[in-house]
Design a protein around this motif. Structure first.
Motif, short mmCIF file in Angstrom:
data_model
loop_
_atom_site.label_atom_id
_atom_site.label_comp_id
_atom_site.label_asym_id
_atom_site.label_seq_id
_atom_site.Cartn_x
_atom_site.Cartn_y
_atom_site.Cartn_z
N VAL A 99 0.84 -1.20 0.00
CA VAL A 99 0.00 0.00 0.00
C VAL A 99 0.87 1.25 0.00
CG1 VAL A 99 -1.78 1.30 1.23
CG2 VAL A 99 -1.86 -1.20 1.21
N LEU A 100 0.68 2.07 -1.04
CA LEU A 100 1.33 3.38 -1.13
C LEU A 100 0.43 4.42 -0.49
CD1 LEU A 100 2.45 3.58 -4.87
CD2 LEU A 100 3.96 3.72 -2.90
N ARG A 101 1.00 5.28 0.33
CA ARG A 101 0.25 6.38 0.92
C ARG A 101 0.93 7.69 0.54
NH1 ARG A 101 -3.44 4.36 4.33
NH2 ARG A 101 -3.04 2.29 5.17
N VAL A 102 0.11 8.67 0.12
CA VAL A 102 0.63 9.98 -0.26
C VAL A 102 -0.16 11.03 0.50
CG1 VAL A 102 0.80 11.66 -2.15
CG2 VAL A 102 1.44 9.28 -2.54
N GLU A 110 -0.24 20.45 8.54
CA GLU A 110 -1.56 19.85 8.43
C GLU A 110 -1.71 19.15 7.09
OE1 GLU A 110 -3.99 19.90 10.84
OE2 GLU A 110 -2.50 20.88 12.13
N VAL A 111 -2.34 17.97 7.09
CA VAL A 111 -2.58 17.25 5.84
C VAL A 111 -3.69 17.96 5.08
CG1 VAL A 111 -3.33 15.07 4.81
CG2 VAL A 111 -1.83 15.05 6.82
N ALA A 112 -3.36 18.40 3.86
CA ALA A 112 -4.30 19.13 3.01
C ALA A 112 -4.99 18.20 2.02
CB ALA A 112 -3.56 20.24 2.28
N ALA A 113 -4.28 17.16 1.59
CA ALA A 113 -4.83 16.19 0.63
C ALA A 113 -4.11 14.87 0.85
CB ALA A 113 -4.65 16.67 -0.80
N ARG A 114 -4.80 13.78 0.49
CA ARG A 114 -4.20 12.46 0.72
C ARG A 114 -4.84 11.44 -0.21
NH1 ARG A 114 -7.87 13.52 4.45
NH2 ARG A 114 -9.45 11.99 4.98
N GLY A 115 -4.18 10.29 -0.30
CA GLY A 115 -4.71 9.17 -1.06
C GLY A 115 -3.81 7.98 -0.91
N LEU A 116 -4.29 6.85 -1.39
CA LEU A 116 -3.47 5.64 -1.34
C LEU A 116 -3.70 4.83 -2.59
CD1 LEU A 116 -5.48 3.04 -0.43
CD2 LEU A 116 -5.35 4.25 1.72
N ALA A 117 -2.81 3.89 -2.81
CA ALA A 117 -2.93 2.96 -3.93
C ALA A 117 -2.43 1.60 -3.47
CB ALA A 117 -2.13 3.42 -5.14
N GLY A 118 -3.24 0.58 -3.76
CA GLY A 118 -2.83 -0.79 -3.51
C GLY A 118 -2.12 -1.32 -4.74
N ASP A 123 -0.70 -3.71 -11.57
CA ASP A 123 -1.81 -2.79 -11.33
C ASP A 123 -1.60 -1.99 -10.06
OD1 ASP A 123 -3.16 -3.74 -13.59
OD2 ASP A 123 -4.15 -5.32 -12.43
N ALA A 124 -2.03 -0.72 -10.11
CA ALA A 124 -2.07 0.14 -8.94
C ALA A 124 -3.51 0.62 -8.82
CB ALA A 124 -1.13 1.32 -9.09
N VAL A 125 -4.15 0.31 -7.70
CA VAL A 125 -5.57 0.65 -7.51
C VAL A 125 -5.64 1.82 -6.53
CG1 VAL A 125 -7.84 -0.19 -6.85
CG2 VAL A 125 -6.18 -1.76 -7.89
N ALA A 126 -5.99 3.00 -7.07
CA ALA A 126 -6.07 4.21 -6.26
C ALA A 126 -7.36 4.21 -5.45
CB ALA A 126 -6.01 5.44 -7.16
N HIS A 127 -7.29 4.78 -4.24
CA HIS A 127 -8.46 4.81 -3.36
C HIS A 127 -8.32 5.95 -2.36
CE1 HIS A 127 -11.85 3.32 -1.10
NE2 HIS A 127 -11.12 3.38 0.00
N GLY A 128 -9.46 6.47 -1.92
CA GLY A 128 -9.48 7.43 -0.82
C GLY A 128 -8.78 8.73 -1.13
N ILE A 129 -8.95 9.25 -2.34
CA ILE A 129 -8.33 10.51 -2.72
C ILE A 129 -9.20 11.64 -2.16
CG2 ILE A 129 -7.42 11.91 -4.60
CD1 ILE A 129 -6.30 8.94 -4.34
#
Length: 193
Positions: A99-102, A110-118, A123-129
């Protein structure tokens, strides 16, 4: 579960312990009862060119649609545009297992934006942007996607996949992602829903 007919994912989230995902229209008919009788909250997701039959099967079997009609989208990661980080922000990224977290962080930390990819093979499946309300309209969602795609490529992925809600679909289309199918999810109604 027969992986050729459906994928079973254990999420262990409140209200969403498990999720079935299938592209097989016949599998929907036997997955609806399995979803309804599951001991723990279970969702059923169906990507298809036309999700109307799945929605009918949901209604007939006792499931309600969760959220909106979404879209399954993809992109060749090499074609994803690179977006610069706006002044006053910096990017943090980390890989934990697959799992990649950005995170895009402002000058106050402070976290202004975030997302992750499995990551799964190529394949990279982006989620939670997500971009926080106070930081919207600055291109931070594009920075998150750009970073996820670059990092995923560095770890061997070549194709990006995601499920987009209608508002997100506009951003992803502008970044070069292509709609591949509609995407609908059903679950057993809960009290108050």
């Amino acid at each position: 579960m027969d992986g050729t007919r459906a994928l079973e994912v254990t999420l262990d989230l409140p209200g969403r312990y498990r999720e079935f995902v299938t592209i097989d229209p016949e599998a929907v008919h036997w997955l609806v009862p399995d979803t309804v009788k599951a001991e723990r909250p279970t969702w059923l997701s169906v990507p298809a060119a036309d999700v109307a039959p799945a929605l009918r099967a949901f209604a007939d079997g006792g499931l309600r649609q969760i959220g909106t009609l979404d879209y399954l989208m993809s992109i060749s990661l090499a074609e994803h545009p690179v977006r610069p980080v706006p002044e006053g922000y910096h990017v943090r990224s980390a890989l934990a297992g697959s799992v990649l977290r950005v995170e895009v962080v402002d000058g106050n930390g402070e976290v202004a934006a975030r997302g992750l990819a499995g990551l799964a093979g190529e394949d990279a499946v982006a989620h939670g942007i997500v971009t926080e309300a106070a930081h919207r309209r600055r291109g931070l969602g594009s920075v998150v996607m750009s970073t996820l795609c670059r990092e995923a490529t560095a770890h061997g992925a070549t194709t990006g996949l995601l499920c987009a809600v209608p508002d997100g679909e506009k951003l992803y289309t502008a970044l070069g992602w292509t709609k591949r199918a509609q995407f609908v999810t059903g679950a057993v109604p809960t009290s108050g829903s």
